[in-house]
Motif scaffolding. Structure first.
Motif, PDB file in Angstrom:
ATOM      1  N   GLY A   1       7.719 -18.186  15.756  1.00 59.77           N
ATOM      2  CA  GLY A   1       6.924 -18.863  14.740  1.00 59.77           C
ATOM      3  C   GLY A   1       7.599 -20.117  14.223  1.00 59.77           C
ATOM      4  N   LYS A   2       7.036 -20.647  13.121  1.00 58.53           N
ATOM      5  CA  LYS A   2       7.534 -21.884  12.543  1.00 58.53           C
ATOM      6  C   LYS A   2       8.036 -21.661  11.121  1.00 58.53           C
ATOM      7  N   GLY A   3       8.903 -22.587  10.687  1.00 61.50           N
ATOM      8  CA  GLY A   3       9.377 -22.588   9.318  1.00 61.50           C
ATOM      9  C   GLY A   3      10.524 -21.634   9.054  1.00 61.50           C
ATOM     10  N   PRO A   4      11.021 -21.631   7.811  1.00 64.20           N
ATOM     11  CA  PRO A   4      12.166 -20.778   7.438  1.00 64.20           C
ATOM     12  C   PRO A   4      11.951 -19.293   7.726  1.00 64.20           C
ATOM     13  N   LYS A   5      10.723 -18.809   7.585  1.00 63.91           N
ATOM     14  CA  LYS A   5      10.455 -17.399   7.844  1.00 63.91           C
ATOM     15  C   LYS A   5      10.718 -17.029   9.300  1.00 63.91           C
ATOM     16  N   ALA A   6      10.460 -17.985  10.208  1.00 64.47           N
ATOM     17  CA  ALA A   6      10.703 -17.725  11.626  1.00 64.47           C
ATOM     18  C   ALA A   6      12.195 -17.568  11.901  1.00 64.47           C
ATOM     19  N   ILE A   7      13.017 -18.381  11.230  1.00 65.28           N
ATOM     20  CA  ILE A   7      14.470 -18.267  11.382  1.00 65.28           C
ATOM     21  C   ILE A   7      14.936 -16.917  10.856  1.00 65.28           C
ATOM     22  N   ASP A   8      14.439 -16.545   9.680  1.00 63.89           N
ATOM     23  CA  ASP A   8      14.799 -15.251   9.107  1.00 63.89           C
ATOM     24  C   ASP A   8      14.424 -14.111  10.055  1.00 63.89           C
ATOM     25  N   GLU A   9      13.241 -14.205  10.642  1.00 63.07           N
ATOM     26  CA  GLU A   9      12.765 -13.156  11.536  1.00 63.07           C
ATOM     27  C   GLU A   9      13.615 -13.087  12.797  1.00 63.07           C
ATOM     28  N   PHE A  10      13.993 -14.245  13.328  1.00 61.88           N
ATOM     29  CA  PHE A  10      14.817 -14.288  14.539  1.00 61.88           C
ATOM     30  C   PHE A  10      16.151 -13.579  14.307  1.00 61.88           C
ATOM     31  N   TYR A  11      16.804 -13.894  13.179  1.00 65.15           N
ATOM     32  CA  TYR A  11      18.079 -13.260  12.879  1.00 65.15           C
ATOM     33  C   TYR A  11      17.895 -11.782  12.524  1.00 65.15           C
ATOM     34  N   ARG A  12      16.796 -11.461  11.816  1.00 66.85           N
ATOM     35  CA  ARG A  12      16.553 -10.076  11.411  1.00 66.85           C
ATOM     36  C   ARG A  12      16.402  -9.167  12.632  1.00 66.85           C
ATOM     37  N   ILE A  13      15.634  -9.622  13.615  1.00 67.00           N
ATOM     38  CA  ILE A  13      15.405  -8.830  14.826  1.00 67.00           C
ATOM     39  C   ILE A  13      16.725  -8.523  15.528  1.00 67.00           C
ATOM     40  N   ASN A  14      17.548  -9.553  15.667  1.00 66.36           N
ATOM     41  CA  ASN A  14      18.798  -9.378  16.411  1.00 66.36           C
ATOM     42  C   ASN A  14      19.833  -8.569  15.629  1.00 66.36           C
TER      43      ASN A  14
END
Length: 269
Positions: free
Chosen positions: A175-188
C-alpha cells in the motif's frame, strides 16, 4: 581425498581472510577514533611522509599543510557513514560520507563530503597514504540514507519514518503512505521479532538504489499463516528503492528467497 583437501584449504583461507578483514576494521576504527579526538595529531601519527589531501574544492595539500589546517580549528563532531572497505594486498581503500562540524575561531562550519581514504596496512602498522573529499552527489546521499535507515531498523530505532520516507511512499504489494510502512515492518517483525537485515551490496543508478541483503531471524510468531517453529533462518533479500529530489524514499520493491525460508523452517522439503 583431493576434493577434501581443496575444501579444507578453501575453508582455512576463508577464516584467514575473515580475520584479516576484522583486524583491518579494528585498526581503522582506532585511527578514526584518534582522528575524532585530535585530527592534527592523528594525521601527524598515521599520515605517510608523502600524504596528500585533496579537499572538496579541489585544493591539494601535503602532510604539513593538512596538519596546519587541522590545527586551525576544533572538530566538535564527526560521523563516517555508508563506509565501504576494499582491500587489495596491503592496500585498503575506504569510501563513505563524512559529516563534520568544525569550530574555527568561534565560527561553526558544517561539512558533508564524500570521502575516499587510502591506507597501507602491514600487520598492525597502518599508514594513511591519501585522502580525497568531494561534493556529495544524489547517489552518494541516497546510499547513505538507505544504509542509515537500515541500521536504525536493526536497532529498532525507526520511530520517525518521515525522516527516510516521503508521505506518498508506496510499498509495492502492500500500500501507500505511513500505514503501509508500519504494515510492512509489522508483518516481518511479528514472525521474526529478532530480524536483522545485513546489507551486502548497494548499487546506485539514477534515482534508484538496489540493495542485496541477507536476512537473519528466528521464527517466533505467526508469519503468513505459518505458526512459529522456533527455527532460525538466513535468506537472501533484495530491494529496490526510488528516491525523490529531497533524498526520501518514494517507492519500494522487495523480494525474499521464500523457498529457502520455507525449507529452513521445515515447512517444505
Amino acid at each position: 581425498m583431493k576434493k577434501l583437501i581443496i575444501s579444507i584449504l578453501c575453508f582455512l583461507a576463508a577464516i584467514q581472510f575473515s580475520f584479516a578483514q576484522s583486524n583491518i576494521e579494528k585498526l581503522l576504527d582506532k585511527a578514526i577514533e584518534e582522528y575524532s579526538q585530535n585530527p592534527a595529531a592523528a594525521i601527524q601519527k598515521y599520515g605517510s611522509d608523502d600524504f596528500t589531501f585533496i579537499n572538496a574544492e579541489g585544493n591539494m595539500l601535503n602532510k604539513a599543510q593538512t596538519v596546519r589546517v587541522a590545527s586551525a580549528g576544533k572538530l566538535e563532531d564527526i560521523k563516517f557513514t555508508d563506509r565501504n572497505i576494499k582491500t587489495y594486498g596491503n592496500i585498503t581503500i575506504v569510501k563513505g560520507i563524512n559529516t563534520a562540524r568544525w569550530n574555527i575561531g568561534g565560527t561553526i562550519i558544517n561539512y558533508k563530503d564524500a570521502f575516499t581514504y587510502i591506507y597501507q596496512i602491514n600487520g598492525n602498522d597502518i599508514k594513511w597514504l591519501s585522502a580525497q573529499h568531494s561534493l556529495v552527489t544524489p547517489k552518494d546521499r541516497n546510499k547513505a540514507v538507505y544504509r542509515e535507515m537500515n541500521q536504525a531498523f536493526n536497532r529498532r530505532q525507526v520511530s520517525d519514518y518521515g525522516k527516510y520516507y516521503a508521505d506518498s511512499h508506496e510499498v509495492k504489494g502492500i500500500g501507500k503512505g505511513p500505514k503501509a510502512i508500519d504494515e510492512f515492518y509489522r508483518i516481518n517483525l511479528k514472525g521474526f521479532p529478532d530480524l536483522q537485515i545485513n546489507v551486502i551490496e548497494l548499487i546506485a543508478e539514477g534515482d534508484l538504489i538496489f540493495a542485496r541483503c541477507e536476512n537473519t531471524g528466528t521464527h517466533k510468531g505467526d508469519f503468513n499463516g505459518i505458526p512459529p517453529t522456533g527455527k532460525t533462518g538466513k535468506i537472501a533479500h533484495w530491494t529496490v528503492n526510488r528516491f525523490n529530489a529531497e533524498g526520501k524514499i518514494v517507492e519500494s520493491w522487495n523480494l525474499n528467497d521464500n523457498l529457502s525460508m520455507m525449507q529452513q523452517l521445515g515447512v517444505i522439503k
